[in-house]
Design a protein around this motif. Structure first.
Motif, PDB file in Angstrom:
ATOM      1  N   VAL A  57       1.140   4.181  -3.028  1.00 12.23           N
ATOM      2  CA  VAL A  57       0.886   5.601  -2.774  1.00 12.23           C
ATOM      3  C   VAL A  57       2.140   6.426  -3.034  1.00 12.23           C
ATOM      4  CG1 VAL A  57       0.258   7.296  -1.002  1.00 12.23           C
ATOM      5  CG2 VAL A  57      -1.031   5.161  -1.205  1.00 12.23           C
ATOM      6  N   TRP A  58       3.301   5.913  -2.627  1.00 14.30           N
ATOM      7  CA  TRP A  58       4.565   6.620  -2.877  1.00 14.30           C
ATOM      8  C   TRP A  58       4.775   6.770  -4.387  1.00 14.30           C
ATOM      9  CZ3 TRP A  58      10.030   4.740  -0.937  1.00 14.30           C
ATOM     10  CH2 TRP A  58      10.943   5.789  -1.022  1.00 14.30           C
ATOM     11  N   LEU A  88       2.455   6.805  -6.727  1.00 18.54           N
ATOM     12  CA  LEU A  88       1.491   7.782  -7.239  1.00 18.54           C
ATOM     13  C   LEU A  88       1.933   9.209  -6.944  1.00 18.54           C
ATOM     14  CD1 LEU A  88      -1.905   6.097  -6.339  1.00 18.54           C
ATOM     15  CD2 LEU A  88      -1.048   6.586  -8.645  1.00 18.54           C
ATOM     16  N   GLU A  89       2.483   9.437  -5.762  1.00 17.86           N
ATOM     17  CA  GLU A  89       2.920  10.787  -5.394  1.00 17.86           C
ATOM     18  C   GLU A  89       4.153  11.224  -6.173  1.00 17.86           C
ATOM     19  OE1 GLU A  89       3.376  11.659  -1.256  1.00 17.86           O
ATOM     20  OE2 GLU A  89       1.255  11.335  -0.848  1.00 17.86           O
ATOM     21  N   ILE A 145      -2.192  10.414   4.384  1.00 17.14           N
ATOM     22  CA  ILE A 145      -3.326   9.674   3.822  1.00 17.14           C
ATOM     23  C   ILE A 145      -4.611   9.959   4.602  1.00 17.14           C
ATOM     24  CG2 ILE A 145      -3.203   7.477   5.063  1.00 17.14           C
ATOM     25  CD1 ILE A 145      -3.393   7.752   1.259  1.00 17.14           C
ATOM     26  N   PHE A 199       3.210   8.776   6.267  1.00 17.55           N
ATOM     27  CA  PHE A 199       2.085   8.161   5.560  1.00 17.55           C
ATOM     28  C   PHE A 199       0.752   8.294   6.303  1.00 17.55           C
ATOM     29  CE2 PHE A 199      -0.644   4.576   4.466  1.00 17.55           C
ATOM     30  CZ  PHE A 199      -0.720   4.711   3.087  1.00 17.55           C
ATOM     31  N   MET A 210      -5.602   8.216  -4.380  1.00 15.11           N
ATOM     32  CA  MET A 210      -5.106   8.397  -3.011  1.00 15.11           C
ATOM     33  C   MET A 210      -6.254   8.743  -2.062  1.00 15.11           C
ATOM     34  SD  MET A 210      -1.283   9.952  -3.419  1.00 15.11           S
ATOM     35  CE  MET A 210      -1.642  11.261  -4.543  1.00 15.11           C
ATOM     36  N   LEU A 227       0.824  -1.204   0.000  1.00 13.23           N
ATOM     37  CA  LEU A 227       0.000   0.000   0.000  1.00 13.23           C
ATOM     38  C   LEU A 227       0.863   1.262   0.000  1.00 13.23           C
ATOM     39  CD1 LEU A 227      -2.833   1.292   0.249  1.00 13.23           C
ATOM     40  CD2 LEU A 227      -2.550   1.097   2.714  1.00 13.23           C
ATOM     41  N   VAL A 257      -7.988   5.471  -1.343  1.00 13.17           N
ATOM     42  CA  VAL A 257      -7.210   4.683  -0.370  1.00 13.17           C
ATOM     43  C   VAL A 257      -7.442   5.223   1.037  1.00 13.17           C
ATOM     44  CG1 VAL A 257      -4.855   4.159   0.415  1.00 13.17           C
ATOM     45  CG2 VAL A 257      -5.454   3.898  -1.998  1.00 13.17           C
ATOM     46  N   GLY A 258      -7.333   6.545   1.189  1.00 14.80           N
ATOM     47  CA  GLY A 258      -7.560   7.156   2.494  1.00 14.80           C
ATOM     48  C   GLY A 258      -8.947   6.872   3.027  1.00 14.80           C
TER      49      GLY A 258
END
Length: 92
Positions: A19-20, A22-23, A84, A80, A39, A15, A42-43
């Motif tokens: 996210v890393w 995507l950022e 998030i 994180f 994102m 996960l 996910v959050g």
């Protein structure tokens, strides 16, 4: 790691990596609006977890950060939960 189920740390690592990624992607790799929507999704899923599961994930993320050798990834793991939306900024 204190978690007896090895699936939890493995999924937490996955996960965080997604996210890393995507950022850190450029606009030419991933549409920025799509990355933000993913994102946020996910959050939202993480916030809907039962409190005990959220706490377990936070603990596992902390353990992963402590064990991480790469300073950049350790910093991302530590930030994180806040980034998030799993925890509130204590300074606010």
């Amino acid at each position: 790691m204190t978690d007896s189920n090895p699936l939890v740390p493995a999924l937490a690592n996955l996960l965080v990596d997604v996210v890393w990624w995507l950022e850190s992607c450029g606009d030419e790799e991933v549409d920025p609006d799509s990355a933000v929507k993913m994102m946020e999704s996910v959050g939202g899923v993480l916030l809907r977890l039962p409190s005990d599961q959220r706490q377990q994930l936070l603990r596992v993320l902390g353990e992963l950060a402590e064990a991480e050798q790469d300073p950049a990834r350790r910093e991302f793991l530590e930030s994180f939960p806040l980034s998030i939306g799993m925890v509130e900024d204590e300074e606010s």
